[in-house]
Design a protein around this motif. Structure first.
Motif, short mmCIF file in Angstrom:
data_model
loop_
_atom_site.label_atom_id
_atom_site.label_comp_id
_atom_site.label_asym_id
_atom_site.label_seq_id
_atom_site.Cartn_x
_atom_site.Cartn_y
_atom_site.Cartn_z
N ARG A 52 0.82 -1.20 0.00
CA ARG A 52 0.00 0.00 0.00
C ARG A 52 0.85 1.25 0.00
O ARG A 52 1.95 1.30 0.48
CB ARG A 52 -0.96 0.02 1.20
CG ARG A 52 -0.27 0.05 2.55
CD ARG A 52 -1.31 0.16 3.65
NE ARG A 52 -2.07 1.37 3.54
CZ ARG A 52 -1.70 2.53 4.06
NH1 ARG A 52 -0.55 2.63 4.69
NH2 ARG A 52 -2.46 3.60 3.94
N GLU A 54 -0.07 5.76 -0.12
CA GLU A 54 -1.12 6.75 -0.21
C GLU A 54 -0.75 7.79 -1.25
O GLU A 54 0.38 8.21 -1.35
CB GLU A 54 -1.33 7.41 1.15
CG GLU A 54 -1.82 6.42 2.21
CD GLU A 54 -1.99 7.09 3.54
OE1 GLU A 54 -1.71 8.29 3.63
OE2 GLU A 54 -2.39 6.42 4.48
N GLY A 191 -1.07 -0.48 -4.39
CA GLY A 191 -1.44 0.79 -3.79
C GLY A 191 -0.83 1.98 -4.50
O GLY A 191 -1.10 3.13 -4.13
#
Length: 417
Positions: A52, A54, A191
């Motif tokens: 992941r 962001e 991600g």
């Protein structure tokens, strides 16, 4: 084949670039003579994937081609620089990822007083564009290789405090019918939200990354970036900036040709290459430069120099220097004259495939691609018969990093970064 060559002429400054020659990285070894960006992570030295990361700036519907760095970039969302003066950049890093037709590359860097210091890097040959020229689609095996490499990149990004980043994909994803689907798969499995950039953006970023190597005493440089699926050629000037950071690029004209080492090698072969095969590669590429040469107009090649950024030119430099293993510190910034380039290309053309594969500056993964790159280089040299060629082991990622840092005002607001 549809000719998708794009040519533009103009004099607007690109306003973004990489570090000047005097801005060396701080690599912890006191290697003050080392050029600006840090070394690639050696193959095999990889971290366990983490799935992941962001981001922000993802557009609804995700465009298949990006626009400017400010409007369509995949900036990482966490830990953007805030208030607090000089300390705000102390432990903040920026990430730049370039997923090309052949390679997946990542740089993570921190700002310094007039440039940046590379703190982590990753590079892996994934051959994402393998077979694309015949099918028009990214293959399953190629996509899996790319996703595996991108998972390593995600782990490296997540391991640091990232102030901002831009993660780009180029020609393979641009031209593949399933390019957007692949970008969605990458987001799901790693991600990472990649941005498919257009060719103008790719040319600008290459210019931004290589501008510090333009000889300030020349009339400019003809920059060429030989990729896996496309090649960008840029008529480039440089100007010093007023924010204490790297010089900015002025692009007079540029062209993007939808041919690179992977596409040319797949069309003509790369294992056994005869002189006639080599000339056929040159002749396929050469007409794509005609409009660019016309856009440039009258010029004196004696007052210009070539500036090459790609595995092709770094390989030529490494072979010329007879390096026992590839060493970026000896290659980046190297000057070669036309005769030295010719001698190396002739030497490579005479080598059997096994000898090319055994050469420490080529290797088995690139042995079938290097002569296609040399043919593209030869086409550029015929269009611009400059006597001097400067070799750059830098490019898109360095350009991305400087654009991000300059947009955040790290040199303007934080001269002691």
């Amino acid at each position: 084949m549809v000719d998708e060559t794009q040519t533009r002429a103009g004099s607007a400054p690109a306003e973004r670039s990489s570090r000047p020659d005097s801005a060396r990285p701080e690599n912890g070894r006191g290697d003050s003579a080392r050029p600006c960006s840090g070394p690639e992570t050696p193959r095999g030295r990889e971290e366990a994937p983490r799935a992941r990361d962001e981001h922000r700036g993802r557009e609804d519907g995700r465009r298949r081609e990006g626009a400017s760095a400010h409007h369509h970039s995949s900036h990482l969302s966490h830990n953007r620089p805030g208030e607090g003066g000089r300390s705000r950049f102390h432990d903040q890093s920026y990430a730049a990822l370039d997923l090309g037709t052949n390679n997946c590359r990542l740089l993570i860097a921190r700002p310094t007083a007039s440039g940046f210091r590379v703190v982590d890097a990753f590079s892996r040959i994934v051959r994402l564009g393998e077979g694309l020229i015949g099918t028009g689609r990214l293959g399953e095996a190629a996509m899996t290789r790319a996703v595996d490499a991108l998972a390593v990149c995600a782990a490296k990004i997540n391991a640091r405090r990232i102030a901002g980043g831009r993660l780009i994909a180029t020609e393979a994803c641009r031209s593949a019918a399933n390019g957007a689907e692949f970008i969605d798969r990458v987001a799901r499995e790693t991600g990472l939200e990649l941005e498919i950039v257009d060719r103008e953006t790719e040319a600008r970023l290459a210019a931004a990354g290589c501008t510090p190597l333009v000889d300030p005493h020349s009339d400019g440089a003809v920059l060429f970036d030989i990729g896996g699926g496309s090649t960008e050629v840029v008529w480039l000037d440089r100007v010093e900036t007023c924010d204490g950071g790297p010089p900015a690029a002025i692009i007079r004209a540029w062209v993007s040709v939808p041919l690179g080492v992977v596409t040319v090698a797949e069309r003509h072969g790369g294992v056994k290459v005869t002189p006639d095969d080599f000339e056929a590669m040159v002749q396929e590429f050469r007409p794509h430069l005609d409009a660019f040469v016309a856009a440039v107009g009258p010029h004196n090649c004696g007052r210009l120099h070539l500036l090459g950024t790609s595995g092709t030119v770094t390989t030529i430099a490494g072979v010329h220097l007879d390096l026992p293993r590839y060493d970026r510190s000896q290659v980046d910034g190297t000057w070669l004259v036309a005769e030295q380039v010719r001698v190396v290309v002739d030497r490579l053309l005479a080598m059997p495939f096994a000898e090319r594969a055994a050469n420490p500056c080529i290797g088995i993964e690139r042995a079938d691609l290097v002569l296609a790159g040399c043919a593209i280089l030869e086409a550029v040299r015929r269009a611009f018969p400059c006597d001097r060629l400067r070799v750059a082991d830098r490019g898109l990622r360095e350009g991305i990093l400087v654009e991000l840092m300059r947009a955040d005002g790290v040199w303007r607001d934080n001269p002691g970064a």
